[in-house]
Design a protein around this motif. Structure first.
Motif, PDB file in Angstrom:
ATOM      1  N   GLY A 253      36.519  49.536  55.278  1.00 16.84           N
ATOM      2  CA  GLY A 253      37.834  49.604  54.718  1.00 16.84           C
ATOM      3  C   GLY A 253      37.928  51.027  53.824  1.00 16.84           C
ATOM      4  O   GLY A 253      37.016  51.597  54.179  1.00 16.84           O
ATOM      5  N   LYS A 254      39.110  51.112  53.114  1.00 15.77           N
ATOM      6  CA  LYS A 254      39.240  52.240  52.697  1.00 15.77           C
ATOM      7  C   LYS A 254      38.480  52.544  51.390  1.00 15.77           C
ATOM      8  O   LYS A 254      38.394  53.934  51.029  1.00 15.77           O
ATOM      9  N   ASN A 255      37.933  51.697  50.843  1.00 13.79           N
ATOM     10  CA  ASN A 255      37.163  51.785  49.620  1.00 13.79           C
ATOM     11  C   ASN A 255      35.467  51.910  50.338  1.00 13.79           C
ATOM     12  O   ASN A 255      34.620  51.849  49.495  1.00 13.79           O
ATOM     13  N   ALA A 256      35.408  51.808  51.400  1.00 15.43           N
ATOM     14  CA  ALA A 256      33.963  51.790  51.799  1.00 15.43           C
ATOM     15  C   ALA A 256      33.020  53.327  51.241  1.00 15.43           C
ATOM     16  O   ALA A 256      33.590  54.479  51.306  1.00 15.43           O
ATOM     17  N   GLY A 257      31.944  52.988  50.705  1.00 19.12           N
ATOM     18  CA  GLY A 257      31.147  53.842  49.997  1.00 19.12           C
ATOM     19  C   GLY A 257      31.486  54.504  48.688  1.00 19.12           C
ATOM     20  O   GLY A 257      31.096  55.362  48.342  1.00 19.12           O
ATOM     21  N   ILE A 258      32.834  53.744  48.043  1.00 20.43           N
ATOM     22  CA  ILE A 258      33.412  54.220  46.759  1.00 20.43           C
ATOM     23  C   ILE A 258      33.230  53.321  45.705  1.00 20.43           C
ATOM     24  O   ILE A 258      32.782  53.570  44.528  1.00 20.43           O
ATOM     25  N   ARG A 259      33.772  52.316  46.110  1.00 17.12           N
ATOM     26  CA  ARG A 259      34.300  51.020  44.930  1.00 17.12           C
ATOM     27  C   ARG A 259      33.520  50.021  45.223  1.00 17.12           C
ATOM     28  O   ARG A 259      33.146  49.482  46.496  1.00 17.12           O
ATOM     29  N   PRO A 260      32.965  49.209  44.219  1.00 12.70           N
ATOM     30  CA  PRO A 260      32.487  47.981  44.385  1.00 12.70           C
ATOM     31  C   PRO A 260      33.414  46.879  44.747  1.00 12.70           C
ATOM     32  O   PRO A 260      34.699  47.121  44.541  1.00 12.70           O
ATOM     33  N   VAL A 261      33.085  45.878  45.795  1.00 14.49           N
ATOM     34  CA  VAL A 261      33.668  44.732  46.308  1.00 14.49           C
ATOM     35  C   VAL A 261      34.207  43.923  44.904  1.00 14.49           C
ATOM     36  O   VAL A 261      35.250  43.424  45.112  1.00 14.49           O
ATOM     37  N   TRP A 262      33.291  43.787  43.910  1.00 12.33           N
ATOM     38  CA  TRP A 262      33.987  43.069  42.816  1.00 12.33           C
ATOM     39  C   TRP A 262      33.219  43.593  41.502  1.00 12.33           C
ATOM     40  O   TRP A 262      32.132  44.180  41.570  1.00 12.33           O
ATOM     41  N   LYS A 263      33.674  43.106  40.383  1.00 11.29           N
ATOM     42  CA  LYS A 263      32.902  43.551  38.883  1.00 11.29           C
ATOM     43  C   LYS A 263      33.530  42.471  38.255  1.00 11.29           C
ATOM     44  O   LYS A 263      34.628  42.207  37.712  1.00 11.29           O
ATOM     45  N   GLY A 264      32.295  41.904  37.378  1.00 13.99           N
ATOM     46  CA  GLY A 264      32.544  40.926  36.256  1.00 13.99           C
ATOM     47  C   GLY A 264      32.483  39.662  36.915  1.00 13.99           C
ATOM     48  O   GLY A 264      32.339  39.346  38.275  1.00 13.99           O
ATOM     49  N   PHE A 265      32.389  38.514  36.217  1.00 15.37           N
ATOM     50  CA  PHE A 265      32.628  37.223  36.629  1.00 15.37           C
ATOM     51  C   PHE A 265      33.742  36.648  37.079  1.00 15.37           C
ATOM     52  O   PHE A 265      34.956  37.359  36.936  1.00 15.37           O
ATOM     53  N   PRO A 266      33.678  36.001  38.306  1.00  9.75           N
ATOM     54  CA  PRO A 266      34.884  35.878  39.035  1.00  9.75           C
ATOM     55  C   PRO A 266      36.191  35.373  38.652  1.00  9.75           C
ATOM     56  O   PRO A 266      37.259  36.084  38.967  1.00  9.75           O
ATOM     57  N   GLY A 267      36.258  34.337  37.945  1.00 10.77           N
ATOM     58  CA  GLY A 267      37.453  33.698  37.770  1.00 10.77           C
ATOM     59  C   GLY A 267      37.931  33.049  39.220  1.00 10.77           C
ATOM     60  O   GLY A 267      37.424  33.269  40.157  1.00 10.77           O
ATOM     61  N   PRO A 268      39.058  32.391  39.125  1.00  8.76           N
ATOM     62  CA  PRO A 268      39.732  31.639  40.390  1.00  8.76           C
ATOM     63  C   PRO A 268      40.164  32.814  41.275  1.00  8.76           C
ATOM     64  O   PRO A 268      39.772  32.520  42.505  1.00  8.76           O
ATOM     65  N   ALA A 269      40.577  34.017  40.950  1.00  7.60           N
ATOM     66  CA  ALA A 269      40.969  34.820  41.693  1.00  7.60           C
ATOM     67  C   ALA A 269      39.931  35.521  42.791  1.00  7.60           C
ATOM     68  O   ALA A 269      40.064  36.090  43.810  1.00  7.60           O
ATOM     69  N   GLY A 270      38.900  35.680  42.125  1.00  4.69           N
ATOM     70  CA  GLY A 270      37.543  36.065  42.546  1.00  4.69           C
ATOM     71  C   GLY A 270      36.687  35.173  43.598  1.00  4.69           C
ATOM     72  O   GLY A 270      35.613  35.402  44.170  1.00  4.69           O
ATOM     73  N   HIS A 271      37.235  33.950  43.806  1.00  2.67           N
ATOM     74  CA  HIS A 271      36.563  33.223  44.623  1.00  2.67           C
ATOM     75  C   HIS A 271      36.348  33.548  45.911  1.00  2.67           C
ATOM     76  O   HIS A 271      35.372  33.221  46.677  1.00  2.67           O
TER      77      HIS A 271
END
Length: 347
Positions: free
Chosen positions: A135-153
């Motif tokens: 995707g557009k964030n390949a090699g740039i940004r993390p897929v997630w950061k922090g504990f997930p909460g419902p939206a990160g499930h």
């Protein structure tokens, strides 16, 4: 495998029918006896085997009560190929006693076990160390950061559970998904939650995988009757926490859940609290396990929680009250709440 005993009445308040029509069901399931429910389950599996070129049959086993019923009901299907097996996804953020129970049951029932592990560690996900590969964030940004909460499930489910299952499928059939299929037998039920009512189907083909939920029409009362009838083992984690405990990503944790885990499984709680300190030290705002971040949107009701996350949604309305009712009436006794050793069920 196991033995039949006299039919037992469900505890008061437990439903003996599903009260409304599931979205993916052609007809609302009628009330059935346990024997009728069992026959329907075998019909569902037979239909899946007839419709698709299945080369591997695998029963997904979390170690919880529902998946134990599923495994007992389907174990005799796991003998058609070298790839047939019990499959447990070790997410890396579960309770070790659950994994030990899974291994003990598979060994006691003389069933081959495949223990899968995700490519990305839970700790690395919440610390923002897993960088997007596509995707557009390949090699740039993390897929997630922090504990997930419902939206990160969704992220946690795809990385911790779906990815190892897809990799397992690829190891068996590679790119031959048109001519060969892996049958995943799963314990999803319409009666579990709103998400299941909306999303679970008896047979659900998905590329090289055919998802089959032979218990989808079973009620809570039928599940309880089956467990007692066949004297199925219960893990101590299920007895203590009323969930399998194989995944503690925290996306849908209830208030006080970590304190409850700490009471019974302090080593697991210590691991989570230590990770909280590491996330906080990294200046990541979402640094509390099981808490929804302040700026996070709540997913829409009925959104897909993940095929294997039956314990993620909130408890069904009245569940806690029923437990209190049964305890008051003396229906919950050491005889029916103490975990049973796997060796007590004959292979």
């Amino acid at each position: 495998m196991g033995r039949r005993t006299a039919t037992l009445e469900p505890l008061p308040g437990m439903p003996d029918t599903i009260g409304r029509k599931p979205v993916k069901a052609e007809h609302a399931p009628p009330a059935r006896t346990l024997d009728e429910a069992i026959r329907r389950s075998h019909d569902i599996i037979a239909e899946a085997l007839d419709r698709f070129p299945i080369v591997a049959r695998q029963a997904l086993f979390s170690g919880g009560n529902d998946s134990t019923v599923l495994l007992h009901l389907t174990s005799h299907y796991l003998d058609s190929s070298a790839h047939d097996a019990v499959v447990h996804v070790n997410t890396g953020i579960g309770i070790e006693e659950t994994r030990e129970h899974v291994r003990d049951v598979a060994r006691s029932w003389n069933l081959p076990l495949r223990e899968l592990h995700p490519r990305d560690r839970y700790d690395d996900l919440v610390l923002g160390r897993v960088i997007a590969r596509t995707g557009k964030n390949a090699g740039i940004r993390p897929v997630w950061k922090g504990f997930p909460g419902p939206a990160g499930h969704t992220v946690m489910y795809r990385r911790l559970k779906d990815e190892p299952l897809q990799r397992n499928r690829a190891q068996i059939i590679g790119s031959r998904g048109r001519t060969q299929k892996v049958l995943y037998l799963a314990g999803m039920r319409w009666g579990e939650s709103e998400r299941r009512m909306r999303n679970a189907a008896e047979i659900d083909p998905d590329g090289g995988i055919v998802w089959c939920s032979p218990l989808v029409h079973w009620t809570n009362a039928q599940m309880a009757e089956y467990r007692r009838t066949y004297l199925l083992p219960q893990s101590e984690v299920s007895a203590h926490l009323h969930m399998s405990g194989e995944c503690l990503c925290g996306a849908f944790a209830k208030p006080g859940e970590l304190d409850e885990i700490e009471f019974f499984y302090p080593r697991t709680a210590y691991r989570i609290r230590s990770l909280e300190q590491r996330v906080k030290a990294a200046d990541i705002p979402a640094c509390k396990w099981g808490q929804k971040p302040a700026n996070q949107k709540t997913p829409k009701p009925g959104s897909i929680a993940g095929r294997l996350c039956s314990s993620c949604p909130a408890p069904l309305a009245g569940q806690t009250d029923l437990m209190d009712l049964w305890a008051t009436q003396g229906l919950l006794t050491p005889a029916n709440t103490t975990p049973t050793c796997a060796s007590q069920v004959a292979a």
